[in-house]
Scaffold this active site. Structure first.
Site, mmCIF file in Angstrom:
data_model
loop_
_atom_site.group_PDB
_atom_site.id
_atom_site.type_symbol
_atom_site.label_atom_id
_atom_site.label_comp_id
_atom_site.label_asym_id
_atom_site.label_seq_id
_atom_site.Cartn_x
_atom_site.Cartn_y
_atom_site.Cartn_z
ATOM 1 N N GLY A 190 1.326 9.794 1.667
ATOM 2 C CA GLY A 190 -0.022 9.799 1.891
ATOM 3 C C GLY A 190 -0.930 8.672 1.284
ATOM 4 O O GLY A 190 -1.604 7.962 2.130
ATOM 5 N N SER A 191 -0.673 8.019 -0.068
ATOM 6 C CA SER A 191 -1.350 7.238 -0.455
ATOM 7 C C SER A 191 -1.072 5.887 0.363
ATOM 8 O O SER A 191 -2.201 5.093 0.483
ATOM 9 C CB SER A 191 -1.014 6.793 -1.731
ATOM 10 O OG SER A 191 -1.214 7.983 -2.650
ATOM 11 N N ASN A 208 -8.350 18.352 -1.438
ATOM 12 C CA ASN A 208 -7.202 18.614 -2.449
ATOM 13 C C ASN A 208 -7.869 19.634 -3.612
ATOM 14 O O ASN A 208 -6.800 20.155 -4.298
ATOM 15 C CB ASN A 208 -6.599 17.524 -2.807
ATOM 16 C CG ASN A 208 -7.090 16.496 -3.285
ATOM 17 O OD1 ASN A 208 -8.147 15.998 -2.578
ATOM 18 N ND2 ASN A 208 -6.884 15.880 -4.343
ATOM 19 N N GLN A 266 -3.672 17.235 2.797
ATOM 20 C CA GLN A 266 -3.676 18.720 2.596
ATOM 21 C C GLN A 266 -3.818 19.728 3.724
ATOM 22 O O GLN A 266 -3.052 20.605 3.595
ATOM 23 C CB GLN A 266 -4.728 19.097 1.711
ATOM 24 C CG GLN A 266 -4.861 18.451 0.342
ATOM 25 C CD GLN A 266 -3.843 19.235 -0.513
ATOM 26 O OE1 GLN A 266 -3.477 20.192 -0.369
ATOM 27 N NE2 GLN A 266 -3.115 18.325 -1.596
ATOM 28 N N SER A 312 1.555 13.504 4.697
ATOM 29 C CA SER A 312 2.752 13.340 3.542
ATOM 30 C C SER A 312 3.371 14.555 3.493
ATOM 31 O O SER A 312 3.380 15.633 3.840
ATOM 32 C CB SER A 312 1.851 13.359 2.281
ATOM 33 O OG SER A 312 3.095 13.235 1.225
ATOM 34 N N HIS A 322 5.666 15.767 0.965
ATOM 35 C CA HIS A 322 5.648 16.691 -0.132
ATOM 36 C C HIS A 322 4.691 17.547 -0.215
ATOM 37 O O HIS A 322 4.990 18.743 -1.232
ATOM 38 C CB HIS A 322 6.068 15.813 -1.647
ATOM 39 C CG HIS A 322 4.662 15.244 -2.133
ATOM 40 N ND1 HIS A 322 4.386 15.697 -3.060
ATOM 41 C CD2 HIS A 322 4.279 14.215 -1.627
ATOM 42 C CE1 HIS A 322 3.106 15.129 -3.407
ATOM 43 N NE2 HIS A 322 3.153 13.847 -2.722
ATOM 44 N N THR A 374 13.368 -1.159 5.556
ATOM 45 C CA THR A 374 14.419 -0.179 5.982
ATOM 46 C C THR A 374 13.898 1.283 6.042
ATOM 47 O O THR A 374 13.463 1.611 5.151
ATOM 48 C CB THR A 374 15.881 -0.381 5.166
ATOM 49 O OG1 THR A 374 16.045 -1.842 5.184
ATOM 50 C CG2 THR A 374 16.890 0.530 5.830
ATOM 51 N N CYS A 393 -4.274 13.702 -10.635
ATOM 52 C CA CYS A 393 -4.723 12.250 -10.866
ATOM 53 C C CYS A 393 -5.816 12.325 -12.013
ATOM 54 O O CYS A 393 -5.804 11.416 -12.842
ATOM 55 C CB CYS A 393 -5.225 11.621 -9.848
ATOM 56 S SG CYS A 393 -4.407 11.818 -8.285
HETATM 57 C C1 LIG Z 1 -1.439 14.302 -2.262
HETATM 58 C C2 LIG Z 1 -2.436 13.818 -1.579
HETATM 59 C C3 LIG Z 1 -2.538 12.451 -1.231
HETATM 60 C C4 LIG Z 1 -1.457 11.460 -1.825
HETATM 61 O O1 LIG Z 1 -0.067 11.807 -0.918
HETATM 62 P P1 LIG Z 1 1.325 11.015 -1.695
HETATM 63 O O2 LIG Z 1 2.329 11.408 -0.678
HETATM 64 O O3 LIG Z 1 1.240 11.919 -2.765
HETATM 65 O O4 LIG Z 1 1.043 9.534 -1.978
HETATM 66 C C5 LIG Z 1 -3.606 11.928 -0.437
HETATM 67 N N1 LIG Z 1 -4.384 12.636 -0.006
HETATM 68 C C6 LIG Z 1 -4.549 14.025 -0.532
HETATM 69 C C7 LIG Z 1 -5.947 14.692 0.229
HETATM 70 C C8 LIG Z 1 -3.656 14.487 -1.224
HETATM 71 O O5 LIG Z 1 -3.827 15.723 -1.473
#
Ligand SMILES: *Cc1c(COP(=O)(O)O)cnc(C)c1O
Length: 394
Positions: free
Chosen positions: A72-73, A152, A180, A200, A202, A238, A326
Site C-alpha cells: 500500500g505504501s 485506519n 483499509q 494492500s 496483508h 521481477t 506508525c
Molecule cells: C496499512 C496501510 C497502508 C500501508 O500499506 P502497506 O502494505 O503496509 O505498505 C496505507 N494506507 C492505509 C490506510 C493503511 O492502513
C-alpha cells in the site's frame, strides 16, 4: 488459562491458511521468472494475469488497469509523486486531508519540499471531510485530490462517491487510499469516479509486501520503479509471483465472504461499543458511529495513558493499538485524533481495537471485562483522576 486475542487487524491480519497453501508451489515448484521464454516460467505470466482479473472484477475495473506494487505504501507514493510529475504542465496543487495514512501525508510533505502546493483539508469531529471545504479548496492548478476511502485509526468511511463527482466535475484526478476499505466494503471505481486506488494484501488476510495501484485507462502517470518492462513498463522488477497469487486468493476469498463476514463483525463491533460505553465511565467513541468500518472500535478513556493500557492489555494476552502502528513508540499523539479535535491528553488515552474474521463474542467479553478492570486500576493511580473525583464528590 492463557488467552491470546488479536484485535489489531488494522495493523495487519493473519495470512489465511488457504492463501499460504496457494502460494507455496510458487516458491518451490513454479519458481520461474515470468519474463523468461521457456514455458516452465512463462506460464507464470498467465497466473499473474488471472490474479489481475480477480482484482479488476472486484472493483468493476479492467485487468490492465491493475498494477502490482510491493504494498500500500508504494501504491500511495506512486499515485502522488508520479501523477504530479506527469501533469506538471497542468498545475502543481494537490488536495488531501489531515487524517491520511503517513504513506500519503509524508509523500505530500515531500512534494511540498519539491515545490508543489498541498492543501490539507480539516475533517469534522467524526473524521468526515467537509464537501463544501473541498470545493472551496479547488484551484485552476489543482491536479489531484487524494482522500482515503476509510481511515485506519478511527474507521471513518468518507463520502467517496460525492468526492469523486466533485473531482470529475472539475476535471481533477481522484486517488483514494482504499487499503483499509478493500475487502471490507463494496467498491466500484466507476460509480465513485475513482481514477487511482491503492490496496494492500496483508490487510485482508493476504501476504505482506504485495499491493496494487489501480490506474484508470487514460490517466497519464509515469513509471515509478525504473528498470525492466514489467507491469506494462510502469513498474519494473521481477514479479512477486507467490505474493500476487496469495493476494489474488485473499481478495477472492474476501469478496466471497464479505457480506457474511462483515455482518458478523459489525454485530460484534456494536456489541463491544455498547458494552464499553455503558460500563466504563468517561469513555468516548472516536469516529462516526454509522459510517464506520465493520471491524473498528476506537475509544478514548479520560485520565489514562494509552501506552500503559496497552501494556496491561498485553499482560492479559490482548493485542490492541494506540492510534496507528506508525505512531506507536513515539510520544506524539495520533494526528488523526488531533484532527478530529481531541485535546492532547485525551488523544493520549486512546485505544484502537480492530476485529478480525476469527473474533468471537467470548473474546469481546473477555477484552471488555479486562479493559474495565485495567481502566479502574490505572485511574485509581492517576492524580488527575483523584483531583477530578474530589471536585465531583465521587
Ligand atoms: C496499512 C496501510 C497502508 C500501508 O500499506 P502497506 O502494505 O503496509 O505498505 C496505507 N494506507 C492505509 C490506510 C493503511 O492502513
Amino acid at each position: 488459562m492463557e488467552r491470546f486475542i488479536y484485535l489489531d487487524n488494522a495493523a495487519t491480519t493473519k495470512t489465511a491458511p488457504e492463501v499460504v497453501e496457494a502460494m507455496l508451489p510458487y516458491f518451490t515448484e513454479n519458481y520461474g521468472n515470468p519474463s523468461s521464454v521457456y514455458s516452465f516460467a512463462s506460464k507464470n505470466k498467465d497466473v499473474i494475469a488471472k490474479q489481475r482479473e480477480i482484482m479488476a472484477n472486484v472493483l468493476g475495473a479492467e485487468a490492465n488497469e491493475i498494477y502490482f506494487t510491493a504494498g500500500g505504501s508504494e501504491a500511495d507514493n506512486w499515485a502522488l509523486k508520479a501523477t504530479m510529475e506527469a501533469y506538471k504542465n497542468k498545475g502543481n496543487h494537490i488536495i488531501t486531508t489531515k487524517i491520511e495514512h503517513h504513506a500519503v501525508l509524508h509523500t505530500a510533505e515531500y512534494l511540498e519540499r519539491q515545490g508543489f502546493e498541498v492543501t490539507y483539508l480539516d475533517v469534522d469531529e467524526n473524521g468526515i471531510v467537509k464537501l463544501d471545504e473541498l470545493k472551496k479548496a479547488i484551484r485552476p492548478t489543482t491536479v489531484l485530490i487524494s482522500i482515503m476511502f476509510a481511515n485506519n485509526e478511527i474507521g471513518t468511511i468518507q463520502p467517496i462517491k460525492e468526492i469523486g463527482s466533485i473531482a470529475k466535475e472539475n476535471g481533477i484526478l481522484f486517488h483514494t487510499d482504499a487499503v483499509q476499505a478493500f475487502g471490507q466494503v463494496p467498491i466500484n471505481v466507476d460509480e465513485c469516479h475513482i481514477d487511482m486506488l491503492s490496496a494492500s494484501g496483508h490487510k485482508l488476510n493476504g501476504p505482506k509486501g504485495i499491493g496494487f495501484l489501480y490506474i484508470r485507462k487514460g490517466v497519464k502517470i509515469r513509471s515509478f520503479v525504473h528498470g525492466g518492462a514489467q507491469e506494462r513498463k510502469r513498474r519494473a522488477g521481477t514479479e512477486n509471483v507467490p505474493g500476487i497469487v496469495g493476494f489474488g486468493t485473499a481478495v477472492k476469498r474476501a469478496a466471497d465472504t464479505m457480506k457474511e463476514r462483515t455482518g458478523k463483525e459489525r454485530k460484534l463491533r456494536d456489541y463491544m461499543i455498547e458494552r464499553i460505553s455503558s460500563e466504563i465511565p468517561y469513555a468516548k467513541l472516536n469516529g462516526d458511529v454509522k459510517k464506520r468500518l465493520p471491524n473498528n472500535v476506537n475509544f478514548s478513556f479520560r485520565f489514562i495513558e494509552g501506552e500503559s493500557l496497552l501494556i496491561m492489555l498485553d499482560m492479559k494476552g490482548i493485542c490492541a493499538s494506540s492510534g496507528s502502528a506508525c505512531t506507536s513508540g513515539s510520544l506524539d499523539p495520533s494526528h488523526v485524533l488531533l484532527a478530529i479535535g481531541l485535546p492532547h491528553e485525551i488523544a493520549h488515552g486512546s485505544v484502537r481495537m480492530t476485529l478480525g474474521e476469527e473474533t468471537t463474542k467470548d473474546d469481546i467479553d473477555y477484552v471488555v471485562d479486562n479493559l474495565k478492570e485495567i481502566v479502574n486500576k490505572l485511574r485509581s493511580m492517576s492524580p488527575l483522576y483523584e483531583d477530578f473525583a474530589k471536585k465531583h464528590n465521587k
